[in-house]
Design an enzyme around this catalytic site. Structure first.
Site, PDB file in Angstrom:
ATOM      1  CG  HIS A 156      -1.915   0.957   1.184  1.00 26.26           C
ATOM      2  ND1 HIS A 156      -2.106   2.109   1.967  1.00 26.26           N
ATOM      3  CD2 HIS A 156      -3.062   0.870   0.311  1.00 26.26           C
ATOM      4  CE1 HIS A 156      -3.228   2.555   1.448  1.00 26.26           C
ATOM      5  NE2 HIS A 156      -3.876   2.090   0.673  1.00 26.26           N
ATOM      6  CB  CYS A 157       3.889   2.209   1.801  1.00 28.16           C
ATOM      7  SG  CYS A 157       3.465   1.716   3.578  1.00 28.16           S
ATOM      8  CB  ILE A 158       5.336   1.051  -2.956  1.00 25.54           C
ATOM      9  CG1 ILE A 158       4.648  -0.353  -3.486  1.00 25.54           C
ATOM     10  CG2 ILE A 158       6.344   0.921  -2.007  1.00 25.54           C
ATOM     11  CD1 ILE A 158       5.441  -1.447  -3.825  1.00 25.54           C
TER      12      ILE A 158
END
Length: 380
Positions: A364-366
């Site tokens: 999700h962070c990338i």
């Protein structure tokens, strides 16, 4: 003496906010036009010149591209390498960055009932600036939102707020979840109260209810981003990282969050259904993994034995697929089965993601979803 300019300034009204103009942030499980990513390369965060991380990013991009268009932004000196490694149907664009966390350095997209797309340009300070931030400088990261706005011809709203995309999750129906650990951290917006933050979130995202969780996952280096702890999977439903091990520090964090979520009501007045996702691990950095990272004073060190904030909640919801991290053989299958029960109309794709976790985040962070433009007169 009052000048004409002073009279004009005194009578000018402030610019209209996105919410006042009818814009709002859709949920991640709503339809997308695309997904945006960045290419990892900095050797002081990714081991062995980021080659293992690049392979993991390629796997994530390939999985998401089964569902929607994927753009990968790349610094010029890595353009040919990225173009060679990524499949031809994934769009590689020159988009310079300091690191590869598109969720946090990229824009938060908004849609309008008339079909327009816009974006919020938050202030970014690398998760704390000179007071606990994770690297310096972050000048290239700060230009990413304006560049994407130019590429898409989308309206850009500059928000007077330091924030990252991973700090929030919305249901697309007026509710937002965040953590006090992050948004109330003095290294973000020390002069803003909780009430003022809620007003700004409402002004720029169109939300009317904010649910505050005290803390994010244990040892999350982003100061407790909610996207590693809890997320909306449908209106009125959330997934929460969980462990039954009462001796683990994560247990108290998750138990506190569970109590708040079960007592809360969303913007539509509904009580929330909470689905528990098991916590992987605990996972720690191996000696071989730490030894491959360059040590620089301007970035966070990666030391052997450090615990990582692994979480299966850190997945991406695409149009027809959910892309989840594969992190721990003891829990991967259980987490996948739970996600398959929650997203029955989507294929759940598990991708080896330890290399991404070694850099401080996960799938999700990338990634950052670009929502589908709403077509007047049509519903989805």
């Amino acid at each position: 003496m009052i000048t004409r300019q002073a009279i004009i300034s005194a009578t000018d009204s402030p610019p209209a906010t996105p919410a006042a103009l009818g814009f709002s942030m859709p949920a991640e499980f709503a339809a997308h036009d695309a997904c945006w990513m960045l290419w990892p390369q900095r050797p002081d965060n990714w081991r062995y010149g980021a080659k293992p991380a690049q392979a993991a990013f390629v796997a994530v991009a390939r999985a998401i591209a089964e569902s929607e268009t994927v753009f990968v932004g790349v610094n010029d000196d890595q353009y040919e390498n990225a173009r060679h490694q990524l499949p031809a149907h994934i769009r590689v664009v020159e988009l310079s960055s300091n690191d590869a966390w598109m969720r946090d350095v990229g824009p938060t997209f908004l849609t309008h009932p008339d079909g327009r797309l816009a974006l919020v340009d938050w202030e970014f300070n690398a998760w704390g600036g000179l007071n606990g931030g994770l690297y310096f400088p972050w000048d290239k990261d700060r230009r990413i939102r304006s560049k994407i706005a130019e590429m898409l011809g989308a309206e850009r709203f500059i928000a007077p707020l330091v924030m990252e995309g991973g700090a929030i999750h919305v249901d697309g129906e007026g509710t937002l979840i965040t953590t006090e650990e992050c948004l109330l951290n003095p290294n973000r917006n020390p002069k803003l109260s909780k009430a003022e933050l809620e007003r700004l979130l409402g002004d720029y995202l169109g939300v009317t209810r904010v649910i505050w969780l005290p803390r994010g996952c244990y040892l999350d280096e982003t100061d407790g981003h909610v996207d590693n702890l809890c997320c909306f999977v449908a209106p009125g439903e959330v997934a929460l990282t969980w462990t039954d091990d009462t001796s683990d520090p994560q247990h108290a964090i998750s138990r506190q969050a569970l109590n708040i979520l079960e007592a809360a009501r969303d913007a539509k007045g509904r009580r929330l259904t909470v689905h528990k996702l098991p916590m992987p691990g605990p996972l720690t950095i191996a000696e071989s993994e730490a030894s491959g990272v360059d040590r620089l004073s301007s970035s966070r060190p990666r030391k052997p034995g450090d615990r990582m904030a692994g979480s299966y909640v850190n997945f991406y919801i695409g149009n027809s697929a959910v892309v989840m991290p594969r992190l721990d053989p003891a829990h991967d299958d259980t987490a996948r089965a739970i996600l398959e029960s929650l997203f029955t109309s989507r294929r759940v794709i598990a991708v080896d993601a330890r290399e991404i976790l070694l850099g401080g985040g996960n799938i999700h962070c990338i990634t950052q979803q670009q929502p589908a433009r709403r077509v007047p007169g049509h519903t989805t």
